[in-house]
Design an enzyme around this catalytic site. Sequence first.
Site, PDB file in Angstrom:
ATOM      1  N   CYS A   1      45.429  35.866  37.397  1.00  0.00           N
ATOM      2  CA  CYS A   1      43.972  35.765  37.352  1.00  0.00           C
ATOM      3  C   CYS A   1      43.618  34.844  36.194  1.00  0.00           C
ATOM      4  O   CYS A   1      44.451  34.574  35.333  1.00  0.00           O
ATOM      5  CB  CYS A   1      43.336  37.140  37.160  1.00  0.00           C
ATOM      6  SG  CYS A   1      41.566  37.130  37.516  1.00  0.00           S
TER       7      CYS A   1
ATOM      8  N   ARG B   1      38.751  45.632  30.009  1.00  0.00           N
ATOM      9  CA  ARG B   1      38.081  44.410  29.557  1.00  0.00           C
ATOM     10  C   ARG B   1      38.006  44.355  28.039  1.00  0.00           C
ATOM     11  O   ARG B   1      38.023  43.272  27.458  1.00  0.00           O
ATOM     12  CB  ARG B   1      36.702  44.300  30.204  1.00  0.00           C
ATOM     13  CG  ARG B   1      36.837  43.979  31.687  1.00  0.00           C
ATOM     14  CD  ARG B   1      35.522  43.808  32.381  1.00  0.00           C
ATOM     15  NE  ARG B   1      35.740  43.680  33.818  1.00  0.00           N
ATOM     16  CZ  ARG B   1      34.782  43.705  34.733  1.00  0.00           C
ATOM     17  NH1 ARG B   1      33.511  43.853  34.360  1.00  0.00           N
ATOM     18  NH2 ARG B   1      35.064  43.579  36.007  1.00  0.00           N
TER      19      ARG B   1
ATOM     20  N   CYS C   1      36.752  34.967  36.801  1.00  0.00           N
ATOM     21  CA  CYS C   1      38.110  34.923  37.363  1.00  0.00           C
ATOM     22  C   CYS C   1      38.443  33.580  38.004  1.00  0.00           C
ATOM     23  O   CYS C   1      39.531  33.410  38.558  1.00  0.00           O
ATOM     24  CB  CYS C   1      38.288  36.049  38.367  1.00  0.00           C
ATOM     25  SG  CYS C   1      37.974  37.668  37.636  1.00  0.00           S
TER      26      CYS C   1
ATOM     27  N   LYS D   1      39.782  44.778  46.026  1.00  0.00           N
ATOM     28  CA  LYS D   1      39.452  44.982  44.616  1.00  0.00           C
ATOM     29  C   LYS D   1      37.930  45.022  44.508  1.00  0.00           C
ATOM     30  O   LYS D   1      37.249  44.052  44.847  1.00  0.00           O
ATOM     31  CB  LYS D   1      40.025  43.856  43.770  1.00  0.00           C
ATOM     32  CG  LYS D   1      39.599  43.964  42.314  1.00  0.00           C
ATOM     33  CD  LYS D   1      40.318  42.981  41.441  1.00  0.00           C
ATOM     34  CE  LYS D   1      39.792  43.045  40.016  1.00  0.00           C
ATOM     35  NZ  LYS D   1      40.505  42.128  39.126  1.00  0.00           N
TER      36      LYS D   1
ATOM     37  N   SER E   1      41.864  51.474  34.206  1.00  0.00           N
ATOM     38  CA  SER E   1      41.662  51.877  32.812  1.00  0.00           C
ATOM     39  C   SER E   1      40.584  52.944  32.650  1.00  0.00           C
ATOM     40  O   SER E   1      40.738  53.865  31.850  1.00  0.00           O
ATOM     41  CB  SER E   1      41.325  50.647  31.977  1.00  0.00           C
ATOM     42  OG  SER E   1      40.155  50.006  32.453  1.00  0.00           O
TER      43      SER E   1
ATOM     44  N   CYS F   1      40.591  35.379  34.347  1.00  0.00           N
ATOM     45  CA  CYS F   1      39.506  35.921  33.516  1.00  0.00           C
ATOM     46  C   CYS F   1      39.890  36.159  32.055  1.00  0.00           C
ATOM     47  O   CYS F   1      39.057  36.066  31.172  1.00  0.00           O
ATOM     48  CB  CYS F   1      38.917  37.181  34.132  1.00  0.00           C
ATOM     49  SG  CYS F   1      40.071  38.553  34.242  1.00  0.00           S
TER      50      CYS F   1
ATOM     51  N   LYS G   1      41.927  48.908  44.592  1.00  0.00           N
ATOM     52  CA  LYS G   1      41.639  49.077  43.171  1.00  0.00           C
ATOM     53  C   LYS G   1      40.144  49.227  42.967  1.00  0.00           C
ATOM     54  O   LYS G   1      39.403  48.408  43.504  1.00  0.00           O
ATOM     55  CB  LYS G   1      42.147  47.844  42.431  1.00  0.00           C
ATOM     56  CG  LYS G   1      41.785  47.804  40.977  1.00  0.00           C
ATOM     57  CD  LYS G   1      42.296  46.535  40.368  1.00  0.00           C
ATOM     58  CE  LYS G   1      41.670  46.401  38.991  1.00  0.00           C
ATOM     59  NZ  LYS G   1      41.764  45.075  38.474  1.00  0.00           N
TER      60      LYS G   1
ATOM     61  N   ARG H   1      30.791  40.264  38.312  1.00  0.00           N
ATOM     62  CA  ARG H   1      31.828  39.805  39.247  1.00  0.00           C
ATOM     63  C   ARG H   1      31.485  40.145  40.698  1.00  0.00           C
ATOM     64  O   ARG H   1      32.345  40.072  41.572  1.00  0.00           O
ATOM     65  CB  ARG H   1      33.163  40.453  38.877  1.00  0.00           C
ATOM     66  CG  ARG H   1      33.644  40.154  37.474  1.00  0.00           C
ATOM     67  CD  ARG H   1      35.167  40.201  37.433  1.00  0.00           C
ATOM     68  NE  ARG H   1      35.714  40.583  36.146  1.00  0.00           N
ATOM     69  CZ  ARG H   1      35.746  39.800  35.072  1.00  0.00           C
ATOM     70  NH1 ARG H   1      35.203  38.608  35.102  1.00  0.00           N
ATOM     71  NH2 ARG H   1      36.309  40.237  33.960  1.00  0.00           N
TER      72      ARG H   1
ATOM     73  N   GLU I   1      39.858  42.358  54.342  1.00  0.00           N
ATOM     74  CA  GLU I   1      40.548  41.705  53.220  1.00  0.00           C
ATOM     75  C   GLU I   1      42.065  41.873  53.347  1.00  0.00           C
ATOM     76  O   GLU I   1      42.828  40.927  53.146  1.00  0.00           O
ATOM     77  CB  GLU I   1      40.091  42.297  51.878  1.00  0.00           C
ATOM     78  CG  GLU I   1      38.732  41.821  51.396  1.00  0.00           C
ATOM     79  CD  GLU I   1      38.765  40.399  50.818  1.00  0.00           C
ATOM     80  OE1 GLU I   1      39.830  39.752  50.841  1.00  0.00           O
ATOM     81  OE2 GLU I   1      37.707  39.940  50.344  1.00  0.00           O
TER      82      GLU I   1
HETATM   83  C1  PBG Z   1      41.936  40.903  36.059  1.00  0.00           C
HETATM   84  C2  PBG Z   1      42.111  42.309  36.198  1.00  0.00           C
HETATM   85  C3  PBG Z   1      41.214  43.330  35.841  1.00  0.00           C
HETATM   86  C4  PBG Z   1      41.927  44.511  35.995  1.00  0.00           C
HETATM   87  C5  PBG Z   1      43.198  44.188  36.479  1.00  0.00           C
HETATM   88  N1  PBG Z   1      43.279  42.812  36.631  1.00  0.00           N
HETATM   89  C6  PBG Z   1      39.871  43.291  35.296  1.00  0.00           C
HETATM   90  C7  PBG Z   1      38.700  42.892  36.038  1.00  0.00           C
HETATM   91  O1  PBG Z   1      38.734  42.577  37.214  1.00  0.00           O
HETATM   92  O2  PBG Z   1      37.663  42.843  35.370  1.00  0.00           O
HETATM   93  C8  PBG Z   1      41.367  45.857  35.678  1.00  0.00           C
HETATM   94  C9  PBG Z   1      42.336  46.902  35.442  1.00  0.00           C
HETATM   95  C10 PBG Z   1      41.842  48.124  34.778  1.00  0.00           C
HETATM   96  O3  PBG Z   1      40.645  48.379  34.558  1.00  0.00           O
HETATM   97  O4  PBG Z   1      42.720  48.901  34.436  1.00  0.00           O
HETATM   98  N2  PBG Z   1      41.549  40.097  36.717  1.00  0.00           N
END
Ligand code: PBG
Length: 315
Positions: free
Chosen positions: A118, A198, A128, A188, A267, A120, A241, A210, A226
């Site tokens: 990615c 983040r 991203c 996602k 997270s 970002c 996710k 996003r 998707e």
């Molecule tokens: C990156 C990415 C993100 C996460 C995994 N890959 C962040 C986002 O999309 O903002 C989030 C993972 C998490 O919150 O544990 N592109």
Amino acid sequence: MSAYPATRLRRLRRTPGLRGLVRETHLHLDDFVMPLFVAPEPLPNPELPGLARHSLETLVPEVEELVRLGVGSVILFGIPEEKDEEATGAWEDDGIVQRALRELRPRFPELVLLTDVCLCEYTSHGHCGVVRDGEVANDESLDLLVRTAVSHVEAGADVVAPSDMMDGRVGAIREALPETPILAYSAKYASAFYGPFREAADSAPAFGDRRGYQMDPANVREALRECELDLAEGADAVMVKPALPYLDVIRAVRDRFDAPVGAYNVSGEYAMVKAAAAAGHLEERAAALESLAAIKRAGADLVISYWTKELAGWL
Ligand code: PBG
């Protein structure tokens, strides 16, 4: 099924041994992937140890410990020294993830090294993809994502996991990397549960959000589209996710496709339980094991979770 009193479901719940015999879902460390953040400087995170940053120097002993505990897979995220409009740190040959891979690959030949693909964490604006006229430009971003994925594989990655949600990125990466497994972050969502990530990755968007590329949390049929597209473009496995608020999506994807299904226990899901446990509202280990079993029960084959290291100790 005959009714009570002939049938008494409690009979098989009486002892741990009986419960074990009829348990439908088991947690195996083999199915879990530990996320790791690599940065120029280490930054411990005592409240959320899974979201600590490692430097190249502290990463190696951390991975040594993970391997000793039996963890078989890790996914790397990088925080670069500098961010710019073109996300140079994502794809340059001596980027932080590429350097981490070159440290780990020869030391841990059997460890499965996944990388998050990615932009970002590497763009000055935190989006991203590349931004043109205030919008994330889909097709222009593909080239940089492909360069990122190729540089990861050249540095030793086993699996690339694109998480940017640009249309066509799986096909573009597949064309450049015919032999590399692609774990696509297919469904996602534009979720509120990415906050602690983040912070750890310093990747909150500087403007906007996003929702123009990540999925609307209200949709499940779109998640199937998707996944279908990503598999048609050459993905080897698809992923949903976050995990816990989207168990129905995991189940729908599992029922529709035979490809391996991943789930990312993000997270915010981890941080909620940690915070509730710290406040004395629940017991972390029990809540974590229950959450992870629920994700597996919903149909996930593999799970990315910040609890992976702790889970290795618990199992
Ligand atoms: C990156 C990415 C993100 C996460 C995994 N890959 C962040 C986002 O999309 O903002 C989030 C993972 C998490 O919150 O544990 N592109």
